[in-house]
Write an enzyme that holds these catalytic residues in place. Structure first.
Site, mmCIF file in Angstrom:
data_model
loop_
_atom_site.group_PDB
_atom_site.id
_atom_site.type_symbol
_atom_site.label_atom_id
_atom_site.label_comp_id
_atom_site.label_asym_id
_atom_site.label_seq_id
_atom_site.Cartn_x
_atom_site.Cartn_y
_atom_site.Cartn_z
ATOM 1 N N GLY A 1 0.780 -1.227 0.000
ATOM 2 C CA GLY A 1 0.000 0.000 0.000
ATOM 3 C C GLY A 1 0.810 1.274 0.000
ATOM 4 O O GLY A 1 0.242 2.351 -0.175
ATOM 5 N N GLY B 1 4.125 -3.274 -3.751
ATOM 6 C CA GLY B 1 4.051 -3.497 -5.192
ATOM 7 C C GLY B 1 4.403 -2.189 -5.881
ATOM 8 O O GLY B 1 5.477 -1.987 -6.425
ATOM 9 N N CYS C 1 -12.484 3.101 -28.634
ATOM 10 C CA CYS C 1 -13.761 3.708 -29.039
ATOM 11 C C CYS C 1 -14.684 3.967 -27.854
ATOM 12 O O CYS C 1 -15.770 3.388 -27.764
ATOM 13 C CB CYS C 1 -14.437 2.817 -30.064
ATOM 14 S SG CYS C 1 -13.402 2.605 -31.500
#
Ligand code: LLP
Length: 408
Positions: free
Chosen positions: A226, A269, A336
């Site tokens: 975190g 991470g 799109c």
């Protein structure tokens, strides 16, 4: 990262040269930055018995996993696939902790066959695991009633969260593990992702450490990941030395009371890989509406979903023209959907000031090393980009661009 003669250089290689060599769009990672971040965090934790479990989900490129294995990292894996990749990268089973959620019996069996310690976040799942593998060691994930993170989607503690066993269910946990003769060797929490204010992290630590005292056979306490990095120029780097010292002091006090020196574990991470990564793309279109001038680039939220999914700010550089006069512009992708805009802020689409942009310029989207490629998809059937590692003037491809045939 540096600017030389108005051009962006990554790992001492020019962004334009990388595109020339490997094509666009392209994910580029600076190897030295990954190593630097890993060691910065490791060194900040002054408590000696420590382990960093790299949260592979941030970026599972096998070459990045290998770099971290060389540094001595362990792995936080959330799927059999991440276990497989980590083992292929050279991590031994005892260096991998599996923290699944809503884990299937098949996934548990994969862990058992591969000798991977599982970290379980529900009483029901302890029961299922106990039936499959009685008389074994487990770790438990606690919900400390505290959550934090950069977006609601990334807050994983507190009453709205699907993760962990609530901290006040100690008796139920004890009964369940007794039923299957399981031994709890680890206790874990992960309250959310993208934390730059550490007060909630420290508060949650207190809850977990209090809970930990209820279990006698612990070998480690894992406070999850975190730890945030700044995305917006206005955000500041976390004082990692101070953070490392605070958690070490708390943990030292706990171990003294507990009567044993346990391992202090973290699962970073983003902190390790976010800042190493850049998504490079080419400007293919420029147009204006009554409200905005748009620069269109040849990638989209299929390759980096964070702005579209969380409204995340990612700083953008004009790698071909770093220092020119600035213009106000919205950078849009080639998917799109109207939400496919990279210049997002708290209120959705926003203009940025960028040095003048022309067709064929290369734009660099920063902080793309974490949750960039790992969250990419083939939406619109576009091929996934290639990935490249750069270091001291050298570049090497670590994942080939997908081919048209890969889509079938
Ligand atoms: N440990 C556990 C159990 C986790 O669930 C996570 C992230 C981590 C560690 C690592 O967290 P980090 O240090 O990277 O913050 N896709 C989102 C982030 C989701 C994080 C999910 N869990 C994003 O792009 O911001």
């Amino acid at each position: 990262m540096e600017t030389i003669n108005n051009k962006l250089f990554l790992g001492s290689v020019s962004a334009e040269a990388l595109i020339e060599k490997f094509g666009s769009p392209l994910y580029v990672y600076e190897e030295d930055k990954i190593i630097e971040q890993y060691n910065k965090l490791k060194d900040a934790i002054v408590y000696p018995k420590k382990k960093l479990y790299y949260a592979a989900k941030a970026n599972t490129n096998i070459e990045i996993l290998k770099l971290l294995n060389n540094e001595g990292s362990c792995i936080d894996a959330v799927s059999p696939e991440e276990i497989y990749l980590s083992k292929k990268a050279g991590f031994s089973s005892e260096k991998i902790l599996f923290t699944g959620n809503n884990t299937s019996k098949e996934d548990f069996k994969y862990c058992i066959e591969n000798d991977i310690l599982v970290n379980i976040g529900s009483l029901d799942q302890i029961e299922q695991y106990g039936k499959l593998n009685p008389n074994s060691k487990i770790s438990i994930r606690i919900n400390p009633d505290v959550g934090a993170g950069h977006h609601d989607h990334c807050i994983t503690g507190g009453p709205n969260s699907k993760f962990g066993i609530y901290f006040n269910k100690i008796d139920e946990i004890k009964q369940m593990v007794k039923k299957y003769n399981l031994m709890i060797v680890g206790i874990h929490e992960h309250i959310g992702s993208g934390i730059l204010d550490t007060s909630k992290f420290l508060l949650a630590m207190d809850v977990l450490l209090k809970t930990a005292k209820e279990f006698d056979n612990l070998e480690f306490v894992d406070f999850g990941g975190g730890i945030g990095v700044p995305y917006h120029p206005k955000e500041k780097q976390l004082d990692i030395a101070e953070f490392g010292k605070s958690i070490s002091d708390k943990f030292n006090d706990f171990c003294r009371d507990y009567g044993k020196e346990l391992y202090l574990c973290l699962e970073p991470g983003r902190y390790i890989v976010a800042e190493s990564g850049f998504l490079l793309a080419k400007v293919v279109n420029k147009k204006s509406t009554p409200n905005y001038v748009f620069a269109g680039i040849n990638t989209g939220f299929n390759h980096l979903i964070r702005p579209a999914m969380y409204g995340s700010y990612h700083h953008i550089l004009n790698a071909s023209n770093m220092e020119d006069e600035e213009e106000k512009i919205v950078v849009a992708g080639n998917v799109c959907e109207s939400g496919d805009v990279f210049t997002q802020g708290e209120n959705g689409i926003e203009e940025r000031s960028l040095p003048k942009i022309k067709i064929d310029d290369i734009l660099a989207i920063m902080q793309a090393g974490a949750y960039g490629f790992s969250m990419a998809s083939n939406y619109n059937s576009r091929r996934l980009p290639a990935e490249v590692l750069v270091k001291q003037g050298e570049s090497r491809i670590i994942r080939k661009r997908q081919k048209f045939e890969d889509l079938i």
